[in-house]
Design a protein around this motif. Structure first.
Motif, short mmCIF file in Angstrom:
data_model
loop_
_atom_site.label_atom_id
_atom_site.label_comp_id
_atom_site.label_asym_id
_atom_site.label_seq_id
_atom_site.Cartn_x
_atom_site.Cartn_y
_atom_site.Cartn_z
N THR A 127 -14.99 -10.90 15.86
CA THR A 127 -13.91 -10.16 15.20
C THR A 127 -13.03 -11.15 14.43
O THR A 127 -12.99 -12.35 14.75
CB THR A 127 -13.03 -9.40 16.22
OG1 THR A 127 -12.39 -10.36 17.07
CG2 THR A 127 -13.86 -8.44 17.05
N THR A 128 -12.32 -10.65 13.43
CA THR A 128 -11.44 -11.52 12.64
C THR A 128 -10.00 -11.34 13.10
O THR A 128 -9.65 -10.34 13.73
CB THR A 128 -11.51 -11.15 11.15
OG1 THR A 128 -11.06 -9.79 11.02
CG2 THR A 128 -12.92 -11.28 10.61
N GLY A 129 -9.16 -12.30 12.72
CA GLY A 129 -7.74 -12.20 13.06
C GLY A 129 -7.12 -10.95 12.47
O GLY A 129 -6.28 -10.29 13.09
N PHE A 130 -7.54 -10.61 11.26
CA PHE A 130 -7.01 -9.41 10.57
C PHE A 130 -7.29 -8.17 11.42
O PHE A 130 -6.41 -7.35 11.68
CB PHE A 130 -7.72 -9.30 9.20
CG PHE A 130 -7.15 -8.27 8.27
CD1 PHE A 130 -6.25 -8.62 7.27
CD2 PHE A 130 -7.52 -6.93 8.38
CE1 PHE A 130 -5.74 -7.66 6.39
CE2 PHE A 130 -7.02 -5.98 7.52
CZ PHE A 130 -6.13 -6.34 6.52
N ARG A 145 -5.34 -2.27 3.56
CA ARG A 145 -5.46 -3.73 3.52
C ARG A 145 -4.08 -4.37 3.66
O ARG A 145 -3.96 -5.60 3.65
CB ARG A 145 -6.11 -4.21 2.21
CG ARG A 145 -7.44 -3.55 1.84
CD ARG A 145 -8.41 -3.41 2.99
NE ARG A 145 -8.94 -4.68 3.46
CZ ARG A 145 -9.55 -4.86 4.64
NH1 ARG A 145 -9.65 -3.84 5.48
NH2 ARG A 145 -10.02 -6.02 4.97
N ASP A 146 -3.04 -3.55 3.71
CA ASP A 146 -1.66 -4.06 3.78
C ASP A 146 -1.30 -4.32 5.26
O ASP A 146 -0.59 -3.55 5.90
CB ASP A 146 -0.72 -3.01 3.16
CG ASP A 146 0.73 -3.47 3.11
OD1 ASP A 146 1.02 -4.60 3.56
OD2 ASP A 146 1.57 -2.69 2.62
N LEU A 147 -1.83 -5.45 5.76
CA LEU A 147 -1.64 -5.75 7.18
C LEU A 147 -0.16 -5.92 7.52
O LEU A 147 0.30 -5.48 8.56
CB LEU A 147 -2.42 -7.03 7.54
CG LEU A 147 -2.30 -7.50 8.99
CD1 LEU A 147 -2.86 -6.47 9.96
CD2 LEU A 147 -3.00 -8.84 9.18
N LEU A 148 0.57 -6.57 6.61
CA LEU A 148 2.00 -6.77 6.89
C LEU A 148 2.73 -5.43 6.93
O LEU A 148 3.63 -5.23 7.75
CB LEU A 148 2.63 -7.69 5.85
CG LEU A 148 2.16 -9.15 5.91
CD1 LEU A 148 2.86 -9.97 4.84
CD2 LEU A 148 2.40 -9.76 7.28
N ASP A 176 0.86 -1.18 0.00
CA ASP A 176 0.00 0.00 0.00
C ASP A 176 0.90 1.24 0.00
O ASP A 176 1.53 1.55 1.02
CB ASP A 176 -0.86 -0.03 1.27
CG ASP A 176 -1.73 1.20 1.40
OD1 ASP A 176 -1.65 2.09 0.52
OD2 ASP A 176 -2.49 1.29 2.38
N PRO A 177 0.97 1.96 -1.12
CA PRO A 177 1.89 3.11 -1.19
C PRO A 177 1.55 4.21 -0.18
O PRO A 177 2.40 5.01 0.18
CB PRO A 177 1.73 3.63 -2.63
CG PRO A 177 0.51 2.96 -3.19
CD PRO A 177 0.23 1.73 -2.38
N GLU A 178 0.29 4.20 0.31
CA GLU A 178 -0.09 5.23 1.31
C GLU A 178 0.68 5.05 2.62
O GLU A 178 0.70 5.95 3.46
CB GLU A 178 -1.58 5.16 1.58
CG GLU A 178 -2.41 5.67 0.42
CD GLU A 178 -3.79 6.11 0.87
OE1 GLU A 178 -3.89 6.86 1.85
OE2 GLU A 178 -4.75 5.67 0.22
#
Ligand code: V47
Length: 365
Positions: free
Chosen positions: A271-274, A37-40, A9-11
């Motif tokens: 809730t989700t893991g993400f 969305r770039d969790l890593l 995610d460039p942001e």
């Protein structure tokens, strides 16, 4: 020249520059982090902040939870624990029952008893003072982390005392610090729908800051995964950060994952893991003045708590032994973990386990 990390995610690139320069992140930055969305990528940033503060250390505690009563006048819709006085599931432990619970584990090297309950309409203030005194008499070495800011405000009403005098009396009876519950989400929109009777955000912050001024440390939480929006999450974090700038007494922030079962919101998904990892990572990045970020394994599971050590968290709480608030809302996690299970989780994550007391003094490393 240091190689530039890769972000999907460039942001996140301008945020990387800010995190590296230890610049405070803005509300807009918080929203960008939550929306990414770039969790890593977000986790990488959070880990930079985490490692700057704590290296690879990961804290845990040998503790015991005690939920003395579930009788509560607040009726919050997200809570499966609180019951009205006449409910067949309502319970209130007597003082001898409370001391017996603690006596059962006198042989264990417990350093903290974590005490939280509902807002009981008519237990006298002396019940709470006596609880602290008798536990201190039984285990003088143990730190009593007791009564959320919401309970403290309720006790002040019951006792007809100011919050400061209530805290002084509790401290004299053995109170060591205050747990972080009851903050929920500060958004008035969410609170009108979920917990209209509850102590206001201003009230919650005022109790916490009064405690800080009296030399008592407190924790802070945010309940996520129900009706709140991304912006409301960020606003909650920023209000905590501003309060911490003023009084500096918050020790740990704990995001609490909403559990819907047996609540008035049973159809909401878990809730989700993400999202669990995202909340911990964003908290580490936004709360630059909070020393610690805790992943409470009871709520997100031991495996997710372990992963969170690479996503900004530096603490996975402790042995706990018996917990009711999350388990009454359907938690599938165990009630307790042994020290060796905690050590295994931490070591497998490539971290160095450090046993701490409530205020993060090192007991064993
Ligand atoms: O304030 C209630 C939350 C909190 C649900 O300070 C729920 O270290 C999820 O204070 N699903 C109490 N959460 C717990 C608390 C706490 C827990 C762990 C560590 C610390 C600390 C403090 O539990 C309440 C509320 O926000 N809660 N119902 C539910 N259904």
């Amino acid at each position: 020249m240091q190689p530039q990390p890769f972000f999907q995610d460039p942001e996140l690139i301008p945020l990387y520059e800010k995190v590296r320069a230890q610049e405070r992140l803005t509300r807009e930055d918080g929203i960008t982090l939550y929306r990414s969305r770039d969790l890593l990528g977000v986790g990488y940033l959070a880990n930079l902040a985490r490692e700057r503060l704590h290296g690879r250390r990961a804290y845990y505690i040998y503790n015991q939870h005690l939920n003395y009563s579930n009788v509560c006048v607040n009726g919050c819709r997200f809570c499966a624990f609180g019951k009205t006085a006449g409910d067949p599931q309502a319970y209130t432990m007597t003082l001898p029952e409370i001391t017996a619970k603690v006596r059962e584990r006198l042989g264990e090297p417990i350093t903290e008893i974590h005490i939280v309950g509902g807002l009981h309409p008519d237990l006298p203030f002396s019940y709470y003072l006596e609880m602290l005194r008798s536990l201190k008499a039984l285990r003088p070495e143990v730190h009593l982390q007791a009564f959320t800011c919401v309970e403290v405000a309720h006790l002040a009403d019951l006792a007809g005392l100011s919050v400061a005098d209530t805290l002084r009396a509790l401290k004299e009876a053995g109170l060591g610090s205050i747990p972080g519950g009851g903050a929920e989400v500060f958004s008035p929109r969410v609170r009108t729908s979920l917990c209209p009777q509850k102590l206001s955000p201003e009230g919650w912050l005022s109790v916490a800051q009064t405690a800080h001024r009296l030399g008592l440390k407190t924790n802070a939480t945010m309940l996520y995964g129900h009706l709140e929006t991304t912006k409301e999450r960020v606003d909650h974090l920023i209000r905590l950060r501003e309060a911490q700038d003023e009084t500096g007494g918050f020790v740990t922030f704990i995001p609490l994952a909403f559990h819907p079962k047996n609540t008035s919101l049973p159809d909401l998904p878990e809730t989700t893991g993400f999202d669990d990892l995202k909340n911990l990572a964003v908290a580490r990045l936004m709360l630059d003045n909070f020393p610690h970020i805790k992943a409470f394994w009871i709520m997100i599971g031991p495996k997710m708590a372990q992963l969170s050590l690479a996503f900004g968290a530096d603490d996975i709480d402790g042995t706990v032994i018996e917990e009711k608030i999350t388990h009454m809302a359907g938690a599938q996690t165990p009630m307790g973990l042994t020290r060796s299970q905690l050590l295994h989780l931490i070591q497998e994550a490539g971290c160095e386990p450090v046993e701490r007391d409530t205020l993060y003094n090192v007991i064993n490393s």
